[in-house]
Design a protein around this motif. Structure first.
Motif, PDB file in Angstrom:
ATOM      1  N   SER A   1     -99.794  17.185 -49.978  1.00  0.00           N
ATOM      2  CA  SER A   1     -98.423  17.693 -49.897  1.00  0.00           C
ATOM      3  C   SER A   1     -97.887  17.990 -51.293  1.00  0.00           C
ATOM      4  CB  SER A   1     -97.509  16.700 -49.172  1.00  0.00           C
ATOM      5  OG  SER A   1     -97.480  15.459 -49.837  1.00  0.00           O
ATOM      6  N   TYR A   2     -97.150  19.063 -51.372  1.00  0.00           N
ATOM      7  CA  TYR A   2     -96.499  19.502 -52.608  1.00  0.00           C
ATOM      8  C   TYR A   2     -95.005  19.606 -52.316  1.00  0.00           C
ATOM      9  CZ  TYR A   2     -94.683  22.852 -56.023  1.00  0.00           C
ATOM     10  OH  TYR A   2     -93.924  23.478 -56.978  1.00  0.00           O
TER      11      TYR A   2
ATOM     12  N   ARG B   1     -91.435  22.610 -49.562  1.00  0.00           N
ATOM     13  CA  ARG B   1     -92.607  21.755 -49.417  1.00  0.00           C
ATOM     14  C   ARG B   1     -93.746  22.554 -48.794  1.00  0.00           C
ATOM     15  NH1 ARG B   1     -90.936  18.457 -45.590  1.00  0.00           N
ATOM     16  NH2 ARG B   1     -92.404  18.964 -43.970  1.00  0.00           N
ATOM     17  N   GLU B   2     -94.950  22.299 -49.285  1.00  0.00           N
ATOM     18  CA  GLU B   2     -96.155  22.854 -48.679  1.00  0.00           C
ATOM     19  C   GLU B   2     -97.088  21.691 -48.372  1.00  0.00           C
ATOM     20  OE1 GLU B   2     -98.043  26.217 -50.552  1.00  0.00           O
ATOM     21  OE2 GLU B   2     -96.125  27.075 -51.148  1.00  0.00           O
ATOM     22  N   GLU B   3     -97.813  21.809 -47.267  1.00  0.00           N
ATOM     23  CA  GLU B   3     -98.764  20.783 -46.851  1.00  0.00           C
ATOM     24  C   GLU B   3    -100.071  21.434 -46.440  1.00  0.00           C
ATOM     25  OE1 GLU B   3     -95.529  17.680 -44.896  1.00  0.00           O
ATOM     26  OE2 GLU B   3     -96.818  18.841 -43.569  1.00  0.00           O
ATOM     27  N   VAL B   4    -101.158  20.716 -46.656  1.00  0.00           N
ATOM     28  CA  VAL B   4    -102.479  21.146 -46.225  1.00  0.00           C
ATOM     29  C   VAL B   4    -103.114  19.947 -45.519  1.00  0.00           C
ATOM     30  CG1 VAL B   4    -104.789  21.843 -46.984  1.00  0.00           C
ATOM     31  CG2 VAL B   4    -102.763  22.780 -48.121  1.00  0.00           C
ATOM     32  N   TYR B   5    -103.672  20.195 -44.339  1.00  0.00           N
ATOM     33  CA  TYR B   5    -104.369  19.163 -43.579  1.00  0.00           C
ATOM     34  C   TYR B   5    -105.743  19.679 -43.176  1.00  0.00           C
ATOM     35  CZ  TYR B   5     -99.800  16.972 -42.604  1.00  0.00           C
ATOM     36  OH  TYR B   5     -98.573  16.379 -42.703  1.00  0.00           O
ATOM     37  N   PHE B   6    -106.718  18.784 -43.150  1.00  0.00           N
ATOM     38  CA  PHE B   6    -108.003  19.083 -42.534  1.00  0.00           C
ATOM     39  C   PHE B   6    -108.676  17.777 -42.156  1.00  0.00           C
ATOM     40  CE2 PHE B   6    -108.783  18.969 -47.090  1.00  0.00           C
ATOM     41  CZ  PHE B   6    -109.916  18.179 -47.213  1.00  0.00           C
ATOM     42  N   GLU B   7    -109.602  17.862 -41.219  1.00  0.00           N
ATOM     43  CA  GLU B   7    -110.280  16.680 -40.704  1.00  0.00           C
ATOM     44  C   GLU B   7    -111.692  16.570 -41.273  1.00  0.00           C
ATOM     45  OE1 GLU B   7    -108.086  16.904 -36.355  1.00  0.00           O
ATOM     46  OE2 GLU B   7    -110.193  17.463 -36.515  1.00  0.00           O
TER      47      GLU B   7
ATOM     48  N   ARG C   1     -95.600  25.243 -44.445  1.00  0.00           N
ATOM     49  CA  ARG C   1     -94.611  25.660 -45.450  1.00  0.00           C
ATOM     50  C   ARG C   1     -93.242  25.334 -44.888  1.00  0.00           C
ATOM     51  NH1 ARG C   1     -92.147  31.296 -46.918  1.00  0.00           N
ATOM     52  NH2 ARG C   1     -91.725  31.055 -49.137  1.00  0.00           N
ATOM     53  N   PHE C   2     -92.430  24.596 -45.677  1.00  0.00           N
ATOM     54  CA  PHE C   2     -91.137  24.149 -45.192  1.00  0.00           C
ATOM     55  C   PHE C   2     -90.079  24.421 -46.241  1.00  0.00           C
ATOM     56  CE2 PHE C   2     -94.583  21.745 -43.483  1.00  0.00           C
ATOM     57  CZ  PHE C   2     -94.404  21.964 -42.134  1.00  0.00           C
ATOM     58  N   CYS C   3     -89.140  25.266 -45.870  1.00  0.00           N
ATOM     59  CA  CYS C   3     -88.084  25.683 -46.773  1.00  0.00           C
ATOM     60  C   CYS C   3     -87.030  26.406 -45.954  1.00  0.00           C
ATOM     61  CB  CYS C   3     -88.628  26.612 -47.860  1.00  0.00           C
ATOM     62  SG  CYS C   3     -89.529  28.047 -47.219  1.00  0.00           S
ATOM     63  N   TYR C   4     -85.956  26.788 -46.616  1.00  0.00           N
ATOM     64  CA  TYR C   4     -84.991  27.641 -45.952  1.00  0.00           C
ATOM     65  C   TYR C   4     -85.416  29.080 -46.245  1.00  0.00           C
ATOM     66  CZ  TYR C   4     -80.795  29.737 -44.207  1.00  0.00           C
ATOM     67  OH  TYR C   4     -79.921  30.497 -43.486  1.00  0.00           O
ATOM     68  N   CYS C   5     -86.408  29.527 -45.495  1.00  0.00           N
ATOM     69  CA  CYS C   5     -86.971  30.867 -45.672  1.00  0.00           C
ATOM     70  C   CYS C   5     -87.223  31.419 -44.269  1.00  0.00           C
ATOM     71  CB  CYS C   5     -88.245  30.833 -46.522  1.00  0.00           C
ATOM     72  SG  CYS C   5     -89.246  29.365 -46.344  1.00  0.00           S
ATOM     73  N   LYS C   6     -86.217  32.063 -43.741  1.00  0.00           N
ATOM     74  CA  LYS C   6     -86.206  32.543 -42.359  1.00  0.00           C
ATOM     75  C   LYS C   6     -87.487  33.275 -41.973  1.00  0.00           C
ATOM     76  CE  LYS C   6     -81.227  33.074 -42.212  1.00  0.00           C
ATOM     77  NZ  LYS C   6     -80.101  33.960 -41.973  1.00  0.00           N
ATOM     78  N   GLY C   7     -88.068  32.844 -40.873  1.00  0.00           N
ATOM     79  CA  GLY C   7     -89.236  33.518 -40.321  1.00  0.00           C
ATOM     80  C   GLY C   7     -90.546  33.241 -41.034  1.00  0.00           C
ATOM     81  N   SER C   8     -90.518  32.465 -42.095  1.00  0.00           N
ATOM     82  CA  SER C   8     -91.773  32.225 -42.809  1.00  0.00           C
ATOM     83  C   SER C   8     -91.943  30.754 -43.177  1.00  0.00           C
ATOM     84  CB  SER C   8     -91.863  33.111 -44.055  1.00  0.00           C
ATOM     85  OG  SER C   8     -90.810  32.828 -44.943  1.00  0.00           O
ATOM     86  N   ALA C   9     -91.606  29.892 -42.231  1.00  0.00           N
ATOM     87  CA  ALA C   9     -91.799  28.460 -42.410  1.00  0.00           C
ATOM     88  C   ALA C   9     -92.466  27.905 -41.161  1.00  0.00           C
ATOM     89  CB  ALA C   9     -90.464  27.768 -42.653  1.00  0.00           C
TER      90      ALA C   9
ATOM     91  N   GLN D   1    -100.375  34.563 -43.505  1.00  0.00           N
ATOM     92  CA  GLN D   1     -99.258  34.764 -42.590  1.00  0.00           C
ATOM     93  C   GLN D   1     -97.899  34.671 -43.270  1.00  0.00           C
ATOM     94  OE1 GLN D   1    -100.054  32.541 -38.814  1.00  0.00           O
ATOM     95  NE2 GLN D   1    -101.906  31.981 -39.952  1.00  0.00           N
ATOM     96  N   VAL D   2     -97.789  33.767 -44.236  1.00  0.00           N
ATOM     97  CA  VAL D   2     -96.527  33.596 -44.960  1.00  0.00           C
ATOM     98  C   VAL D   2     -96.840  33.408 -46.441  1.00  0.00           C
ATOM     99  CG1 VAL D   2     -95.294  32.569 -42.995  1.00  0.00           C
ATOM    100  CG2 VAL D   2     -96.513  31.082 -44.587  1.00  0.00           C
ATOM    101  N   PRO D   3     -95.872  33.651 -47.323  1.00  0.00           N
ATOM    102  CA  PRO D   3     -96.122  33.416 -48.748  1.00  0.00           C
ATOM    103  C   PRO D   3     -96.484  31.958 -48.997  1.00  0.00           C
ATOM    104  CG  PRO D   3     -94.066  34.613 -48.425  1.00  0.00           C
ATOM    105  CD  PRO D   3     -94.527  34.176 -47.071  1.00  0.00           C
ATOM    106  N   GLN D   4     -97.326  31.720 -49.983  1.00  0.00           N
ATOM    107  CA  GLN D   4     -97.692  30.348 -50.340  1.00  0.00           C
ATOM    108  C   GLN D   4     -97.790  30.230 -51.843  1.00  0.00           C
ATOM    109  OE1 GLN D   4    -101.605  30.585 -48.331  1.00  0.00           O
ATOM    110  NE2 GLN D   4    -102.472  29.738 -50.213  1.00  0.00           N
ATOM    111  N   LYS D   5     -97.517  29.041 -52.353  1.00  0.00           N
ATOM    112  CA  LYS D   5     -97.628  28.779 -53.777  1.00  0.00           C
ATOM    113  C   LYS D   5     -98.946  28.097 -54.099  1.00  0.00           C
ATOM    114  CE  LYS D   5     -92.677  28.622 -54.598  1.00  0.00           C
ATOM    115  NZ  LYS D   5     -91.569  27.898 -55.228  1.00  0.00           N
ATOM    116  N   LEU D   6     -99.421  27.235 -53.198  1.00  0.00           N
ATOM    117  CA  LEU D   6    -100.696  26.544 -53.386  1.00  0.00           C
ATOM    118  C   LEU D   6    -101.833  27.495 -53.068  1.00  0.00           C
ATOM    119  CD1 LEU D   6     -99.943  23.209 -51.513  1.00  0.00           C
ATOM    120  CD2 LEU D   6     -99.892  23.605 -53.981  1.00  0.00           C
TER     121      LEU D   6
END
Length: 185
Positions: A94-95, A109-115, A139-147, A172-177
């Motif tokens: 998580s970032y 906030r951005e998160e990455v999960y894998f098993e 991706r979690f932010c106040y960014c309409k339609g892309s979280a 699908q959505v912008p990412q920083k990581l």
């Protein structure tokens, strides 16, 4: 009003309930000492080497004996539910970006999960093979339609000789990581 809607959506996402249906799931609270000993032979620690952006804080952890069960909420958005599974560990990165505490909608906030299946020592996955480990980006932010959460099928995940390297693009959505490297035992 905007923050009320965002808070309502988050509460709704995490309030959905489901039941376990997989026969190989077993609560870690009901494990025998032998089973707990066997689990300790898997990834026991993980240390981030690079991938955290300077504008925030990062956390990398192993969620032992846990797998993801994907759900869809009432807004038709994907989200993971974490369930007990003796055969799987989930890795979470998580970032959290530093933001102005005075702004109600200023979080990012951005998160990455894998098993990772227990006993896995090496792995080399590319693109569509990422589905084999349920690779998930959030991706979690106040960014309409892309979280929200998104399944990822573009990138590479390599585990070898105690080194983990993840490179991905969710498409699908912008990412920083984009790239994460870590060492593990």
């Amino acid at each position: 009003m905007k923050s009320f809607f965002a808070l309502s959506l988050v509460i709704l996402m995490f309030s959905c309930d489901s039941t376990k249906s997989t026969s190989d799931e077993k609560s870690s609270n009901t494990l025998s000492p032998d089973e707990k000993q066997e689990m300790s032979k898997n990834i026991s620690s993980i240390t981030l080497e690079s991938g955290c952006l300077p504008a925030g804080d990062c956390n990398l952890e192993v969620m032992p004996n846990t797998k993801m069960d994907f759900k869809i909420d009432t807004a038709e958005m994907l989200y993971p539910e974490f369930v007990d599974d003796l055969h799987t560990n989930t890795v979470k990165f998580s970032y959290n970006e530093d933001t102005d505490k005075e702004l109600m909608d200023g979080h990012y906030r951005e998160e990455v999960y894998f098993e990772v299946k227990n006993g896995t020592k090496e792995m080399n996955l590319q693109d569509m093979e990422l589905k084999d480990v349920n690779f998930l980006y959030g991706r979690f932010c106040y960014c309409k339609g892309s979280a929200g959460y998104f399944k990822v099928d573009k990138g590479n995940l390599t585990m070898k000789d105690g080194k983990l390297t993840v490179e991905f693009a969710n498409g699908q959505v912008p990412q920083k990581l984009g790239k994460i490297t870590a060492s593990y035992k």
